[in-house]
Design a protein around this motif. Sequence first.
Motif, short mmCIF file in Angstrom:
data_model
loop_
_atom_site.label_atom_id
_atom_site.label_comp_id
_atom_site.label_asym_id
_atom_site.label_seq_id
_atom_site.Cartn_x
_atom_site.Cartn_y
_atom_site.Cartn_z
N PRO A 291 27.73 11.39 47.69
CA PRO A 291 28.09 12.68 47.11
C PRO A 291 27.27 12.97 45.85
O PRO A 291 27.77 13.05 44.74
N ILE A 292 25.96 13.12 46.03
CA ILE A 292 25.02 13.14 44.92
C ILE A 292 24.21 14.44 44.89
O ILE A 292 23.82 14.97 45.93
N GLU A 293 23.95 14.92 43.69
CA GLU A 293 22.95 15.97 43.48
C GLU A 293 21.77 15.33 42.79
O GLU A 293 21.93 14.46 41.93
N ARG A 294 20.56 15.79 43.14
CA ARG A 294 19.35 15.20 42.57
C ARG A 294 18.45 16.28 41.98
O ARG A 294 18.42 17.41 42.46
N GLU A 295 17.71 15.88 40.96
CA GLU A 295 16.80 16.80 40.30
C GLU A 295 15.49 16.07 40.00
O GLU A 295 15.50 15.01 39.37
N ILE A 296 14.38 16.62 40.47
CA ILE A 296 13.07 16.07 40.15
C ILE A 296 12.67 16.61 38.77
O ILE A 296 12.69 17.82 38.53
N LEU A 297 12.31 15.71 37.88
CA LEU A 297 11.98 16.11 36.51
C LEU A 297 10.53 16.59 36.44
O LEU A 297 9.62 15.92 36.92
N SER A 298 10.35 17.73 35.81
CA SER A 298 8.99 18.23 35.56
C SER A 298 8.39 17.48 34.38
O SER A 298 9.08 16.76 33.65
N ILE A 299 7.11 17.66 34.15
CA ILE A 299 6.47 17.01 33.01
C ILE A 299 7.09 17.50 31.70
O ILE A 299 7.27 16.73 30.75
N THR A 300 7.50 18.78 31.68
CA THR A 300 8.14 19.31 30.48
C THR A 300 9.52 18.70 30.28
O THR A 300 9.92 18.39 29.15
N ASP A 301 10.27 18.51 31.37
CA ASP A 301 11.57 17.84 31.28
C ASP A 301 11.41 16.44 30.68
O ASP A 301 12.18 16.03 29.80
N LYS A 302 10.40 15.71 31.15
CA LYS A 302 10.18 14.35 30.66
C LYS A 302 9.79 14.35 29.19
O LYS A 302 10.23 13.50 28.41
N TYR A 303 8.94 15.29 28.82
CA TYR A 303 8.56 15.43 27.40
C TYR A 303 9.79 15.69 26.54
O TYR A 303 10.03 15.02 25.52
N ASN A 304 10.62 16.65 26.95
CA ASN A 304 11.81 17.01 26.15
C ASN A 304 12.77 15.83 26.04
O ASN A 304 13.35 15.59 24.97
N GLU A 305 12.95 15.09 27.12
CA GLU A 305 13.85 13.93 27.08
C GLU A 305 13.30 12.85 26.14
O GLU A 305 14.06 12.21 25.42
N TYR A 306 11.99 12.65 26.17
CA TYR A 306 11.39 11.64 25.29
C TYR A 306 11.57 12.05 23.82
O TYR A 306 11.87 11.20 22.96
N ILE A 307 11.41 13.33 23.52
CA ILE A 307 11.62 13.81 22.15
C ILE A 307 13.07 13.58 21.73
O ILE A 307 13.35 13.07 20.65
N MET A 308 14.01 13.95 22.59
CA MET A 308 15.44 13.83 22.26
C MET A 308 15.83 12.38 22.00
O MET A 308 16.46 12.05 20.98
#
Length: 377
Positions: A291-308
């Motif tokens: 029962p899972i939803e999945r999301e492929i992270l964009s390069i911008t998503d990865k950048y934002n997560e690294y900053i956070m």
Amino acid sequence: MGAVYIHIPFCKQACYYCDFHFSTSLTRKDEMIAAICQEIELRKSELNNTIIETIYFGGGTPSILSINEINKIIDVVYQRHSVVSSPEITLEANPDDLSNEKIIELSESKINRLSIGIQSFFEQDLQLMNRAHNSDEAKKCLEIATHYFKNISIDLIYGIPDCNNKQWIENIETALSFGIPHISSYALTVEPKTALASFIQKGIIKNVDDEKAQEQFYILKDILKKHDFVHYETSNFGKEGFFSKNNSGYWQGKSYLGIGPSAHSFDGNQRSWNVRNNTKYIKAIQENSLPIEREILSITDKYNEYIMTGLRTIWGVSVDKITQDFGEKYASYLAMQSQKYLDDELLIFENGILKTTAKGQFLSDGIASDLFMLNLV
């Protein structure tokens, strides 16, 4: 190295401030444990044979489980994954569950780290938050647990209405009197649709005071620094050798597998999360469906997560990593957006690493959001 997170979605009663997924009904506990074990089986290949370094029982209230139920889940993880010889295995626990007998049983299991939800040693605070334990239980469980566990973390909450600075200092000093090597501390936050939000709206409970919360945050920092705690993440303080390996892995971008309803997972490129409903979760797993939803992270998503995550920790944000992993455009954008915070001494740039200053630490999430890339420039 990777991690396995196990979400146990049961609590004895609902804390007024909590918006995590849980149920106060234990009628389907056996089915839930069976489903959790089955999900581990169904997802055994997801981490691509990554060696497991940490196992973390969160919730909810994992200490509500019996020792046999805890051991059953751990055994399945060991059967389906390669685990390092000395993993960190943490159990979140509430003081009212930690009887002398329960603590001894846990110490004889593979559990080697306890994260205890103390929150406050004052009765009025515990009642305001609707905690299931009282002050005496909080102190008694620590008195016993410290005899059987070396690696213990406790949670403390600051910014509680009517908890003044003198009481907050007493909370901290009481915790230190037990020789605890790790403290996680959070501001009381009013989450939408919680009982706390409703009571504040109706005037039953005072609203939280952000200025008082910030003041108590810095009181905590100052006292723990004097006692040789390292403030290694915004909400986490540990003695050397006692940083949470599990949570540090999250902040440093390591892969983890989240098991149980509402649990999140991350493999470096994809984030996924389970359904936030016990009945739907159990039904799907019983049908061998995820029962899972999945999301492929964009390069911008990865950048934002690294900053956070980077700005919340003592490891900061590496400009070389930004350039290498995301490109020169992202590095230039970061330099432009961060300049005002450098000028205001909320950020500091040293040896290629961008970090918050002591002054900026309480504001790290807000600063990070201003450094996020919304669109490519």
